[in-house]
Design a protein around this motif. Structure first.
Motif, PDB file in Angstrom:
ATOM      1  N   SER A 225       0.829  -1.013   0.316  1.00 12.32           N
ATOM      2  CA  SER A 225      -0.254  -0.080  -0.571  1.00 12.32           C
ATOM      3  C   SER A 225       1.084   1.053  -0.263  1.00 12.32           C
ATOM      4  O   SER A 225       1.920   1.143   1.082  1.00 12.32           O
ATOM      5  N   LYS A 226       0.749   1.979  -0.737  1.00  9.91           N
ATOM      6  CA  LYS A 226       1.712   3.477  -1.395  1.00  9.91           C
ATOM      7  C   LYS A 226       0.610   4.389  -0.891  1.00  9.91           C
ATOM      8  O   LYS A 226      -0.677   4.134  -1.525  1.00  9.91           O
ATOM      9  N   PHE A 227       0.248   5.607  -0.302  1.00 13.88           N
ATOM     10  CA  PHE A 227      -0.601   6.816   0.015  1.00 13.88           C
ATOM     11  C   PHE A 227      -0.164   7.498  -1.011  1.00 13.88           C
ATOM     12  O   PHE A 227       0.563   7.841  -1.241  1.00 13.88           O
ATOM     13  N   ASP A 228      -0.945   7.804  -1.553  1.00 11.76           N
ATOM     14  CA  ASP A 228      -1.303   9.053  -2.678  1.00 11.76           C
ATOM     15  C   ASP A 228      -1.340  10.469  -1.656  1.00 11.76           C
ATOM     16  O   ASP A 228      -2.861  10.757  -1.666  1.00 11.76           O
ATOM     17  N   LEU A 229      -0.527  11.587  -1.640  1.00 13.03           N
ATOM     18  CA  LEU A 229      -0.769  12.425  -1.751  1.00 13.03           C
ATOM     19  C   LEU A 229      -1.098  13.591  -2.226  1.00 13.03           C
ATOM     20  O   LEU A 229      -1.685  14.397  -1.548  1.00 13.03           O
ATOM     21  N   GLU A 230      -1.275  13.509  -3.206  1.00 12.57           N
ATOM     22  CA  GLU A 230      -1.536  14.402  -4.443  1.00 12.57           C
ATOM     23  C   GLU A 230      -3.009  13.699  -5.149  1.00 12.57           C
ATOM     24  O   GLU A 230      -3.169  14.522  -5.962  1.00 12.57           O
ATOM     25  N   CYS A 231      -3.953  12.052  -5.026  1.00 14.09           N
ATOM     26  CA  CYS A 231      -5.100  12.562  -5.358  1.00 14.09           C
ATOM     27  C   CYS A 231      -6.046  12.792  -4.299  1.00 14.09           C
ATOM     28  O   CYS A 231      -5.741  13.572  -2.816  1.00 14.09           O
ATOM     29  N   VAL A 232      -7.392  13.333  -5.021  1.00 16.28           N
ATOM     30  CA  VAL A 232      -8.049  13.869  -4.107  1.00 16.28           C
ATOM     31  C   VAL A 232      -8.826  13.393  -4.143  1.00 16.28           C
ATOM     32  O   VAL A 232     -10.423  12.847  -5.311  1.00 16.28           O
ATOM     33  N   PRO A 233     -10.079  12.375  -3.843  1.00 15.06           N
ATOM     34  CA  PRO A 233      -9.595  12.455  -1.939  1.00 15.06           C
ATOM     35  C   PRO A 233      -8.584  11.861  -1.541  1.00 15.06           C
ATOM     36  O   PRO A 233      -8.475  10.765  -2.558  1.00 15.06           O
ATOM     37  N   ARG A 234      -7.744  12.228  -0.887  1.00 17.88           N
ATOM     38  CA  ARG A 234      -6.283  11.422  -0.790  1.00 17.88           C
ATOM     39  C   ARG A 234      -6.827   9.703  -0.111  1.00 17.88           C
ATOM     40  O   ARG A 234      -8.513   9.431   0.566  1.00 17.88           O
TER      41      ARG A 234
END
Length: 248
Positions: A225-234
């Motif tokens: 799992s990698k968290f996408d800081l740029e995606c909305v919603p995160r």
């Protein structure tokens, strides 16, 4: 690739850092004393003081000779609704030995079959973090989620003086075979504020001593799992490493 042994990266000499070495390290940690806050028995009012006194960056894995403290295997929080569910581990290990003696191929599917047959289904998301503020902050976030009943059980490794060692936080769920359950646990960890990469390992691999650099060339983690800081919603981008597909 990493696992709950808490050692970062691949190694140049797999003979020196084999799966057996990692399994031995993990077993030694499990056998040494743990520092545990059990929310089923201990008043909630004592939690903040316990958490501050037992920050993973300050607790030594091998103890403090000057202070008279001994080795510490893990620091753990048990949730208010936790119910132990290990299954028949002895039967699992006997079945594993029979599988190896039979000459049948060893794969994720054969290991999963053994786990189902013996009820050894628990698993955990793993977080590997440098010592200091990062691990203390992440651990506090996960530990509070356990106290609130959102995670059943979590543990963190104490500080290890060996070079390049990292702390590992393990957050558990009941069944690695229930993908929705695994994804919900990821969401709880992310909602707690943890943004580092995560990997998910079934406990069956741990009980069978299957770590990285194992002779069957099995990857001991089945999701990442990698968290996408740029995606909305995160959101997390989660990949099933067995099938190679993204989980939505």
């Amino acid at each position: 690739m990493e696992d709950e042994a808490g050692v970062e990266g691949e190694v140049e000499n797999p003979e020196a850092f084999s799966a057996e070495n990692y399994a031995a390290e993990a077993m030694a940690a499990d056998m040494d004393p743990w520092i545990v806050f059990d929310a089923r028995k201990t008043p909630r009012a004592e939690f903040e003081g316990w958490l501050e006194s037992n920050r993973p960056s300050l607790v030594s894995r091998y103890g403090d000779e000057e202070g008279g403290s001994g080795p510490v295997g893990w620091i753990a929080v048990v949730g208010p609704d936790h119910f132990p569910s290990t299954g028949d581990v002895a039967g699992l290990q006997e079945g594993w030995e029979r599988l190896l003696a039979s000459g049948r191929p060893v794969s994720f599917q054969t290991v999963k079959e053994l786990a189902l047959n013996h009820g050894v289904l628990t698993g955990k998301w793993l977080m590997h973090l440098d010592t200091g503020f990062k691990v203390d902050h992440a651990w506090a976030s996960v530990a509070h989620a356990v106290l609130d009943g959102k995670i059943s059980l979590a543990k963190v490794s104490p500080r290890d003086p060996k070079p390049d060692s990292k702390h590992v936080i393990c957050a558990y769920n009941q069944s690695f075979t229930e993908e929705d359950q695994v994804m919900r646990l990821d969401a709880v960890i992310r909602a707690a504020g943890v943004k580092c990469p995560l990997s998910y390992k079934p406990d069956v691999y741990t009980y069978l001593g299957i770590y990285r650099n194992n002779r069957w060339k099995l990857c001991p983690t089945i999701y990442e799992s990698k968290f996408d800081l740029e995606c909305v919603p995160r959101r997390s981008h989660i990949v099933n490493k067995v099938t190679g597909t993204e989980v939505t």
